[in-house]
Design a protein around this motif. Structure first.
Motif, PDB file in Angstrom:
ATOM      1  N   GLY A 670      19.098  11.317  -5.723  1.00  0.00           N
ATOM      2  CA  GLY A 670      19.591  10.027  -6.187  1.00  0.00           C
ATOM      3  C   GLY A 670      18.758   9.448  -7.306  1.00  0.00           C
ATOM      4  O   GLY A 670      17.841  10.081  -7.828  1.00  0.00           O
ATOM      5  N   SER A 671      19.061   8.200  -7.676  1.00  0.00           N
ATOM      6  CA  SER A 671      18.489   7.611  -8.879  1.00  0.00           C
ATOM      7  C   SER A 671      17.309   6.691  -8.627  1.00  0.00           C
ATOM      8  O   SER A 671      16.617   6.323  -9.579  1.00  0.00           O
ATOM      9  N   GLU A 672      17.045   6.319  -7.356  1.00  0.00           N
ATOM     10  CA  GLU A 672      15.954   5.385  -7.120  1.00  0.00           C
ATOM     11  C   GLU A 672      15.008   5.913  -6.040  1.00  0.00           C
ATOM     12  O   GLU A 672      14.838   7.124  -5.925  1.00  0.00           O
ATOM     13  N   GLY A 673      14.396   5.024  -5.265  1.00  0.00           N
ATOM     14  CA  GLY A 673      13.381   5.447  -4.298  1.00  0.00           C
ATOM     15  C   GLY A 673      13.612   4.868  -2.927  1.00  0.00           C
ATOM     16  O   GLY A 673      14.632   5.143  -2.294  1.00  0.00           O
ATOM     17  N   PHE A 674      12.682   4.008  -2.463  1.00  0.00           N
ATOM     18  CA  PHE A 674      12.729   3.498  -1.091  1.00  0.00           C
ATOM     19  C   PHE A 674      12.811   1.976  -1.090  1.00  0.00           C
ATOM     20  O   PHE A 674      12.303   1.303  -1.994  1.00  0.00           O
ATOM     21  N   HIS A 687      11.997  -9.932   3.056  1.00  0.00           N
ATOM     22  CA  HIS A 687      11.192  -9.360   1.975  1.00  0.00           C
ATOM     23  C   HIS A 687      11.439  -7.850   2.005  1.00  0.00           C
ATOM     24  O   HIS A 687      11.616  -7.268   3.083  1.00  0.00           O
ATOM     25  N   TRP A 688      11.473  -7.234   0.822  1.00  0.00           N
ATOM     26  CA  TRP A 688      11.478  -5.782   0.840  1.00  0.00           C
ATOM     27  C   TRP A 688      10.656  -5.211  -0.306  1.00  0.00           C
ATOM     28  O   TRP A 688      10.536  -5.799  -1.366  1.00  0.00           O
ATOM     29  N   TRP A 689      10.066  -4.088   0.019  1.00  0.00           N
ATOM     30  CA  TRP A 689       9.241  -3.350  -0.941  1.00  0.00           C
ATOM     31  C   TRP A 689      10.147  -2.328  -1.600  1.00  0.00           C
ATOM     32  O   TRP A 689      10.608  -1.373  -0.971  1.00  0.00           O
ATOM     33  N   ASN A 690      10.424  -2.543  -2.866  1.00  0.00           N
ATOM     34  CA  ASN A 690      11.356  -1.705  -3.624  1.00  0.00           C
ATOM     35  C   ASN A 690      10.535  -0.721  -4.449  1.00  0.00           C
ATOM     36  O   ASN A 690      10.080  -1.028  -5.550  1.00  0.00           O
ATOM     37  N   LEU A 691      10.330   0.480  -3.905  1.00  0.00           N
ATOM     38  CA  LEU A 691       9.533   1.509  -4.581  1.00  0.00           C
ATOM     39  C   LEU A 691      10.466   2.446  -5.356  1.00  0.00           C
ATOM     40  O   LEU A 691      11.366   3.055  -4.775  1.00  0.00           O
ATOM     41  N   GLY A 692      10.254   2.542  -6.658  1.00  0.00           N
ATOM     42  CA  GLY A 692      11.111   3.393  -7.480  1.00  0.00           C
ATOM     43  C   GLY A 692      12.453   2.761  -7.760  1.00  0.00           C
ATOM     44  O   GLY A 692      13.460   3.465  -7.878  1.00  0.00           O
ATOM     45  N   GLY A 693      12.484   1.456  -7.897  1.00  0.00           N
ATOM     46  CA  GLY A 693      13.734   0.760  -8.184  1.00  0.00           C
ATOM     47  C   GLY A 693      14.092   0.788  -9.655  1.00  0.00           C
ATOM     48  O   GLY A 693      13.405   1.378 -10.475  1.00  0.00           O
ATOM     49  N   TRP A 694      15.226   0.136  -9.962  1.00  0.00           N
ATOM     50  CA  TRP A 694      15.687   0.006 -11.349  1.00  0.00           C
ATOM     51  C   TRP A 694      15.723   1.386 -12.031  1.00  0.00           C
ATOM     52  O   TRP A 694      15.104   1.623 -13.066  1.00  0.00           O
ATOM     53  N   ASN A 695      16.482   2.285 -11.386  1.00  0.00           N
ATOM     54  CA  ASN A 695      16.612   3.664 -11.881  1.00  0.00           C
ATOM     55  C   ASN A 695      15.266   4.366 -11.946  1.00  0.00           C
ATOM     56  O   ASN A 695      14.986   5.143 -12.863  1.00  0.00           O
TER      57      ASN A 695
END
Length: 848
Positions: A670-674, A687-695
């Motif tokens: 896929g295009s992102e992470g966790f 709250h969320w930890w967006n690792l590898g977001g925004w493509n």
């Protein structure tokens, strides 16, 4: 048991009823909250910052069908048959058109691009092959369904019809235009014209509506045989804004003018720097291009067309000349935005072509000449030919919009700036700080702008109402020796009155910092209620009506009562407790397949709250229907749908606080992470930890309140496919620390106070009044002791109040949020006034 006499019973009952009636209640009959006490102290003897005439303005972008079918009053959709799949996969050259015939006439129609085209920029046209037949007065042709539900008509109103046409018939071809309803019944007398000659010519006439209609049609039919070609089929209401032929929709333009904006920013937005930066070229005429001003001037039939970034067709009938003219009409400073050859809005591409860059820089210099040059200059002459010999008086110009590649953007910006300042030193060149209110791009661009001595920087952000309540002091600490701020796009995410209240609270901070915040514009401005791409929006419309959102009413109140100078003041805040971050935990993905394993949650004392290795399945996790495809595979919980967005599953107790969350995460595709969530109260509050977001370009912790997110901390971390990461989230009170593979990734303290009581005071030099502006976004009345610091000229004040339930929304049929004017009595040097719950109140007080 002692008996009670009947008279005593009645007396007690009456007393009880009287008590209930005397108790304050809300509109729904429930008891109102007790008043909260505040103080507001004004210091009229101190000098606050001056407020520029351009403090508040409007930003127009062709999003939400704001131009064609919106502010641009053209009633025919796809008037030049240029719609294509480049604009939208569902489009064809005959979108909004259908064949029609009456009286037995026959023929065929097709859209062609051949040597008979109207011109190189208006290439497609309708070819009608007329077969004749039928009774006298018969006809074959096309019907246009207009925008939205159809062509809107007012009874007795006149409409200007025009068409470009040519025929191969030596005696000419009889052409008839008329208005009709969806069933074909006539709504106007027919307009009959004779097309003569096989060269393009423009034919015009007037149609008068017999009755009002919202779903009318325009029928154009021809009689006889031969080939008839049609292009630029047009219908405009005669009654446009300022009565300009081919002009603007009157009610929308008037609502914008009623704001009294100090500036008009145009044409975007994402339209400016997305798509190809190449010029219009015949072989690639259907390609999506960035908005380039030279495409949009001159006769409308000679202007280019384009694929709008927001997924529809753009005619450019509303172009740069019209923008300048509209700005002049409403008394606003024009502020155009030109592309910097670095794309934004999530595209993140750099056009590395020195010759193309030089051409765009020259185009920008030509634009300034078009706006300001004398009629003896080449582009000043062009402006004069279009009907405006007097210069428009351009003073500000922005280069770029929301670029997320800061160094590449700024390198090109500096080349534009140098060229403009060398030739036009009186024009302020505006830079920008990227697409968000904080983060690495924001910090880098601000540093570059500051170090280079840029005069003004454009900031953009769209956040939840909580963020706006928490960030009233955002500009208090900005460098007074650095660039000025242009807040070119902002809004809280929603159309409810609670959103408008949060924005109003934030605007008091903008005014208080008017020495550094020089301009601000809410965005977007317009939205078609039936077809739109973005919420919130300031003004909504359908084919016959328009109405202001709750935010429109707040913006109008501030923009009509700005004042000339801030008068220093302060107020007491609202008592608040600092509760810890509380909630369950969650796992999610966004356009990505990922596996999670060995989830462990422990309290601060080491107590195990949750331990799940999925050997017994995923029964401890709650998921919402339609949120991805989750299953246990190879001992891990896997989300396998690479297209699904926000696939959140949750576990644990919403009352948890002060804990450690550990999980092993592996990206599969896929295009992102966790997405690792904590403090989960529900799907819209977490709250969320967006690792590898925004493509997979950056990582951040986001906070969602009622579904609206804001970024708390971010960096440039990306995620590798197939690698397993050990993730650790430590929550202590409102402090959070995050680790990747045992190394500290980052942290933050979420302790910003969402203060619901905000105020600012300004002086109106024209009237000599103090304008006391108070926002009370809490559910309780704000009983406020006001010390004016000066004696009032009388014992009264003029008040304007917006007050409604926090979930109130203005619609076409109901606008519960409207200004209410009143007179406040008992005004003295020191007096007490109670501001209603969920309200914005402006008090105008004349002082001695």
């Amino acid at each position: 048991m002692t008996s009670i006499r009947p008279r005593l019973v009645l007396a007690l009952a009456a007393a009880l009823v009287g008590t209930l009636l005397a108790a304050p209640t809300r509109a729904d009959g429930t008891p109102a909250a007790d008043p909260v006490d505040h103080t507001l102290t004004v210091h009229p003897g101190r000098a606050g910052p001056a407020i520029d005439r351009t403090m508040y303005g409007v930003f127009f972008e062709d999003i939400n069908n704001a131009a064609d079918g919106g502010l641009y009053a053209e009633l025919v959709r796809n008037r030049s048959f240029e719609f294509s799949t480049t604009d939208n996969r569902a489009y064809t050259p005959l979108t909004a058109w259908r064949e029609t015939s009456h009286g037995g006439a026959t023929g065929t129609v097709r859209v062609v691009d051949d040597a008979h085209r109207l011109n190189e920029r208006n290439r497609a046209h309708a070819r009608l092959d007329l077969s004749g037949g039928g009774a006298p007065g018969s006809g074959y042709g096309l019907v246009n369904t207009g925008h939205g539900p159809g062509v809107a008509l007012r009874a007795g109103a006149r409409y200007d019809f025009s068409v470009w046409a040519r025929t191969d018939q030596r005696r000419g071809t009889r052409l008839t235009a008329r208005l009709q309803d969806a069933a074909g019944a006539a709504l106007s007398e027919p307009l009959t014209l004779t097309v003569r000659g096989d060269r393009w010519a423009k034919y015009t006439g007037t149609l008068t509506a017999r009755a009002a209609a919202s779903g009318a049609r325009l029928a154009v039919t021809a009689q006889g045989t031969g080939v008839l070609r049609l292009d630029m089929v047009s219908l405009f209401p005669r009654d446009t804004y300022k009565g300009r032929p081919g002009g603007l929709r009157k009610d929308l333009a008037e609502k914008i003018a009623a704001l009294r904006p100090g500036f008009l920013r145009f044409p975007g937005g994402c339209l400016v720097n997305t798509g190809s930066h190449q010029a219009y070229e015949a072989p690639n005429w259907e390609r999506a291009r960035s908005y380039q001003w030279k495409d949009t001037i001159g006769p409308v039939e000679q202007r280019a067309v384009n694929a709008n970034f927001w997924g529809y067709h753009q005619s450019y009938g509303l172009g740069y000349y019209e923008y300048f003219q509209f700005a002049e009409d409403i008394g606003a400073m024009p502020l155009p935005v030109v592309p910097a050859l670095v794309t934004g809005c999530g595209q993140n591409r750099v056009t590395d072509d020195p010759a193309l860059l030089r051409r765009h820089i020259q185009d920008t210099l030509d634009l300034i000449e078009f706006a300001n040059g004398p009629v003896t200059s080449p582009w000043g002459r062009k402006r004069a030919e279009m009907g405006h010999p007097r210069p428009f008086g351009l003073t500000h110009l922005a280069v770029g919009n929301e670029e997320n590649l800061p160094d590449a953007y700024f390198e090109r910006f500096q080349q534009f700036r140098a060229a403009i300042e060398a030739k036009h030193p009186d024009v302020t060149v505006v830079g920008n700080s990227g697409p968000d209110d904080s983060g690495t791009t924001f910090d880098r661009l601000w540093r570059l702008n500051r170090d280079a001595g840029v005069a003004m920087v454009d900031e953009h952000y769209y956040n939840g109402p909580q963020w706006f309540l928490e960030n009233n002091e955002r500009y208090d600490a900005y460098d007074r020796g650095g660039p000025d701020v242009f807040l070119g796009e902002y809004a809280s995410r929603g159309d409810r009155f609670s959103n408008a209240l949060a924005e109003a609270a934030f605007m008091t901070g903008l005014e208080r910092n008017a020495d550094v915040v020089k301009m601000a514009s809410y965005a977007p401005l317009l939205a078609d209620v039936g077809e739109n791409q973005w919420r919130p929006d300031m003004i909504w419309f359908d084919s016959t009506r328009s109405w202001g959102s709750t935010s429109y009413e707040v913006q109008k109140l501030f923009m009509n009562n700005t004042g000339d100078r801030v008068v220093p003041s302060e107020a007491t805040g609202t008592p608040q407790s600092a509760a810890p971050i509380t909630g369950a935990v969650g796992l999610s993905t966004w356009a990505t397949s990922a596996a999670y394993d060995d989830v462990r949650v422990t309290g601060a004392d080491g107590t195990t709250l949750l331990a799940d290795d999925f050997s017994a399945g995923d029964g401890r996790w709650t998921r919402a229907a339609g949120r991805g495809t989750w299953s246990v595979r190879d001992g891990a919980l896997v989300q396998s749908d690479e297209t699904a967005q926000d696939t959140l599953v949750t576990a644990g107790d919403p009352s948890w606080h002060d804990y450690d969350l550990r999980v092993k995460a592996t990206k599969k595709a896929g295009s992102e992470g966790f997405l690792v969530a904590f403090g989960v109260r529900d799907t819209g509050n977490l709250h969320w930890w967006n690792l590898g977001g925004w493509n997979n370009t950056r990582s951040a912790v986001e906070k969602a309140v009622d579904g609206a997110k804001e970024t708390l901390v971010e960096d440039t971390t990306t995620v590798e496919t197939g690698r397993t990461y050990d993730l650790h989230v430590q929550v202590r009170g409102r402090q959070v620390t995050l680790y990747v593979d045992g190394q500290r990734w980052g942290g933050f303290t979420d302790d910003n106070r969402a203060e619901p009581f905000r105020q600012v005071v300004t002086r109106d030099a024209a009237t000599g009044e103090l304008v006391v502006k108070v926002v009370n976004a809490q559910a309780a009345p704000a009983r406020t002791r006001i010390d004016l610091g000066a004696d009032p000229a009388s014992g009264t004040a003029r008040a304007t109040t917006l007050s409604a339930a926090p979930d109130a929304v203005n619609t076409a049929d109901d606008q519960p949020v409207r200004p209410v004017a009143s007179t406040v009595t008992g005004v003295a040097r020191t007096f007490t006034h109670t501001f209603p719950p969920h309200s914005v109140t402006f008090l105008r007080i004349a002082t001695r």
